[in-house]
Design a protein around this motif. Structure first.
Motif, PDB file in Angstrom:
ATOM      1  N   ASN A  74       0.698  -0.921   0.186  1.00  0.00           N
ATOM      2  CA  ASN A  74      -0.224   0.033   0.141  1.00  0.00           C
ATOM      3  C   ASN A  74       0.970   1.083  -0.289  1.00  0.00           C
ATOM      4  O   ASN A  74       1.779   1.126   0.990  1.00  0.00           O
ATOM      5  CB  ASN A  74      -0.497  -0.161   1.284  1.00  0.00           C
ATOM      6  CG  ASN A  74      -1.757  -1.145   1.324  1.00  0.00           C
ATOM      7  OD1 ASN A  74      -1.944  -1.768   2.010  1.00  0.00           O
ATOM      8  ND2 ASN A  74      -3.015  -1.170   0.107  1.00  0.00           N
ATOM      9  N   GLY A  75       0.297   2.077  -0.447  1.00  0.00           N
ATOM     10  CA  GLY A  75       1.396   3.775  -1.044  1.00  0.00           C
ATOM     11  C   GLY A  75       2.469   3.383  -1.979  1.00  0.00           C
ATOM     12  O   GLY A  75       3.449   4.107  -1.624  1.00  0.00           O
ATOM     13  N   SER A  76       2.767   2.283  -2.574  1.00  0.00           N
ATOM     14  CA  SER A  76       3.949   2.769  -3.338  1.00  0.00           C
ATOM     15  C   SER A  76       4.102   2.740  -4.642  1.00  0.00           C
ATOM     16  O   SER A  76       5.181   3.411  -4.853  1.00  0.00           O
ATOM     17  CB  SER A  76       4.484   0.697  -3.338  1.00  0.00           C
ATOM     18  OG  SER A  76       3.498   0.514  -3.460  1.00  0.00           O
ATOM     19  N   GLY A  77       2.599   3.395  -4.908  1.00  0.00           N
ATOM     20  CA  GLY A  77       2.972   3.712  -5.865  1.00  0.00           C
ATOM     21  C   GLY A  77       2.164   3.776  -7.284  1.00  0.00           C
ATOM     22  O   GLY A  77       2.070   4.297  -8.554  1.00  0.00           O
ATOM     23  N   THR A  97      -1.495   6.108  -8.557  1.00  0.00           N
ATOM     24  CA  THR A  97      -0.206   7.143  -9.005  1.00  0.00           C
ATOM     25  C   THR A  97      -0.190   7.418 -10.066  1.00  0.00           C
ATOM     26  O   THR A  97       0.044   7.746 -10.945  1.00  0.00           O
ATOM     27  CB  THR A  97       0.637   8.098  -7.982  1.00  0.00           C
ATOM     28  OG1 THR A  97       0.137   7.938  -7.071  1.00  0.00           O
ATOM     29  CG2 THR A  97       1.187   9.168  -8.748  1.00  0.00           C
TER      30      THR A  97
HETATM   31  N1  LIG Z   1      -3.459  13.210  -3.456  1.00  0.00           N
HETATM   32  C1  LIG Z   1      -2.679  12.640  -3.525  1.00  0.00           C
HETATM   33  N2  LIG Z   1      -2.088  13.724  -2.354  1.00  0.00           N
HETATM   34  C2  LIG Z   1      -1.080  13.724  -1.387  1.00  0.00           C
HETATM   35  N3  LIG Z   1      -0.193  12.226  -1.572  1.00  0.00           N
HETATM   36  C3  LIG Z   1      -0.651  11.270  -2.607  1.00  0.00           C
HETATM   37  C4  LIG Z   1      -2.008  11.319  -3.142  1.00  0.00           C
HETATM   38  N4  LIG Z   1      -2.372   9.907  -3.032  1.00  0.00           N
HETATM   39  C5  LIG Z   1      -1.667   9.080  -2.711  1.00  0.00           C
HETATM   40  N5  LIG Z   1      -0.623  10.397  -2.257  1.00  0.00           N
HETATM   41  C6  LIG Z   1       0.650   9.700  -1.794  1.00  0.00           C
HETATM   42  O1  LIG Z   1       1.160   8.760  -2.942  1.00  0.00           O
HETATM   43  C7  LIG Z   1       1.738   7.820  -2.176  1.00  0.00           C
HETATM   44  C8  LIG Z   1       1.571   6.460  -3.697  1.00  0.00           C
HETATM   45  O2  LIG Z   1      -0.185   6.371  -3.500  1.00  0.00           O
HETATM   46  P1  LIG Z   1      -0.634   5.299  -4.685  1.00  0.00           P
HETATM   47  O3  LIG Z   1      -1.667   5.785  -4.136  1.00  0.00           O
HETATM   48  O4  LIG Z   1      -0.042   5.582  -6.017  1.00  0.00           O
HETATM   49  O5  LIG Z   1       0.153   3.868  -3.832  1.00  0.00           O
HETATM   50  P2  LIG Z   1      -0.687   2.971  -4.222  1.00  0.00           P
HETATM   51  O6  LIG Z   1       0.189   1.607  -4.409  1.00  0.00           O
HETATM   52  O7  LIG Z   1      -2.276   2.450  -4.913  1.00  0.00           O
HETATM   53  O8  LIG Z   1      -0.604   2.580  -3.321  1.00  0.00           O
HETATM   54  P3  LIG Z   1      -3.362   1.323  -2.565  1.00  0.00           P
HETATM   55  O9  LIG Z   1      -1.772  -0.477  -2.513  1.00  0.00           O
HETATM   56  O10 LIG Z   1      -2.740   1.374  -1.348  1.00  0.00           O
HETATM   57  O11 LIG Z   1      -3.656   1.436  -3.704  1.00  0.00           O
HETATM   58  C9  LIG Z   1       1.526   7.614  -0.964  1.00  0.00           C
HETATM   59  O12 LIG Z   1       2.305   7.812  -0.022  1.00  0.00           O
HETATM   60  C10 LIG Z   1       0.025   8.549  -0.831  1.00  0.00           C
HETATM   61  O13 LIG Z   1       0.109   8.658   0.274  1.00  0.00           O
END
Ligand SMILES: Nc1ncnc2c1ncn2[C@@H]1O[C@H](COP(=O)(O)OP(=O)(O)OP(=O)(O)O)[C@@H](O)[C@H]1O
Length: 294
Positions: free
Chosen positions: A37-40, A43
């Motif tokens: 979670n949160g690895s990006g 994004t």
């Molecule tokens: N709108 C935002 N504003 C600030 N930081 C953000 C925003 N969206 C995501 N982040 C940060 O960017 C990083 C990557 O988030 P992301 O949602 O891409 O991760 P993920 O791998 O898709 O996670 P998950 O498996 O939980 O869905 C995290 O540290 C998150 O806190």
């Protein structure tokens, strides 16, 4: 080139959340995006589809800059179900997609049957379960038969039958030439879908380091194991002994050929080869050992 991502960097204020991502896909593939979670992952998918801007790097999709409006017809992105409207029916959503994508509405029935949502197609989405919403999202992204399909957690809430059906649909699309990039935490389902996994950690892709991790294990039965051991030792090729007649070999496909050639050149007969895939979970464990042990 289907996808080309060069040194993509994305910041939220001071936090660098994508730290120079590079991806090249030049023939149809199913690629899983896996990471904590949160690895990006989200994004990255949002940047690739121009839903988010980024500060550095560039993205090309199907040979065009990712901001090119024409890509809209050939690229689909399955996001989470917050994009759905509770007051509209499944049919309304699909009709909207058809009108903006210039697709005949006659396709709606066909796609609804394909994803298994024909019985609730005319119901309002606010009465849908989580899995039913996933069916609708899937229908919305495959109705245009995209060349590139990006999916963020498509398996959320799907029962085993629906997951199986989704896998069948994705494999059919892939067979017809669609490239699929799918983020998921469901490692069992990933294993059934693909062996190509891009692991993400703290905004970076660990794809390169995967070359050090064997993806497959081969169990090779030979007619003369003593002789096989000797010739492999002489050639400095590593192996394990799995039983009286069987050698274990963990390597990539190319190197397997060397292994086989070495046995053939020395007149050692291979009587059986069994392939054991090293699953996504084992690969994940090796890459994220620190996190798992803390
Ligand atoms: N709108 C935002 N504003 C600030 N930081 C953000 C925003 N969206 C995501 N982040 C940060 O960017 C990083 C990557 O988030 P992301 O949602 O891409 O991760 P993920 O791998 O898709 O996670 P998950 O498996 O939980 O869905 C995290 O540290 C998150 O806190």
């Amino acid at each position: 080139m289907i996808v080309e991502v060069n040194n993509l960097k994305k910041r939220y204020k001071k936090q660098l959340v994508l730290k120079g991502i590079n991806i090249k896909v030049d023939s149809p593939e199913i690629i899983a995006l896996v990471g904590p979670n949160g690895s990006g992952k989200t994004t990255l998918l949002n940047c690739m589809t121009n839903l988010l801007s980024f500060q550095e790097g560039d993205v090309k999709v199907l040979g065009k800059k990712h901001t090119d409006a024409n890509l809209f017809y050939d690229v689909s992105y399955l996001q989470d179900n917050r994009i759905l409207y509770g007051n509209l029916t499944g049919y309304d959503h699909l009709k909207f997609v058809c009108s903006v994508q210039k697709i005949a509405v006659s396709k709606i029935k066909e796609v609804a049957t394909r994803v298994g949502m024909e019985t609730y197609l005319r119901k309002r989405v606010r009465n849908y379960s989580l899995g039913m919403k996933q069916h609708l999202l899937l229908a919305m992204v495959i109705i245009n038969e995209p060349k590139l399909l990006l999916m963020d957690e498509p398996l959320n809430g799907l029962d085993p039958t629906s997951a199986l059906n989704m896998r069948k649909i994705l494999l059919e699309l892939y067979k017809d030439g669609t490239t699929i990039i799918v983020s998921s935490h469901n490692l069992d389902e990933i294993d059934r879908l693909t062996n190509t996994i891009y692991f993400m950690k703290d905004g970076a892709l660990l794809k390169e380091s995967l070359q050090d991790i064997a993806k497959k294990k081969y169990l090779i039965t030979v007619n003369d194991i003593e002789k096989a051991k000797k010739v492999l030792n002489d050639k400095d090729i590593s192996y394990s002994i799995t039983d009286q007649y069987q050698l274990g070999f963990e390597e990539t496909d190319t190197e397997l050929q060397c292994f086989i050639d070495c046995l053939n050149d020395n007149s050692i007969m291979i009587t059986d080869i069994e392939v054991q895939k090293v699953g996504a979970e084992k690969r994940y464990r090796e890459l994220f050992e620190e996190e798992l042990s803390s």
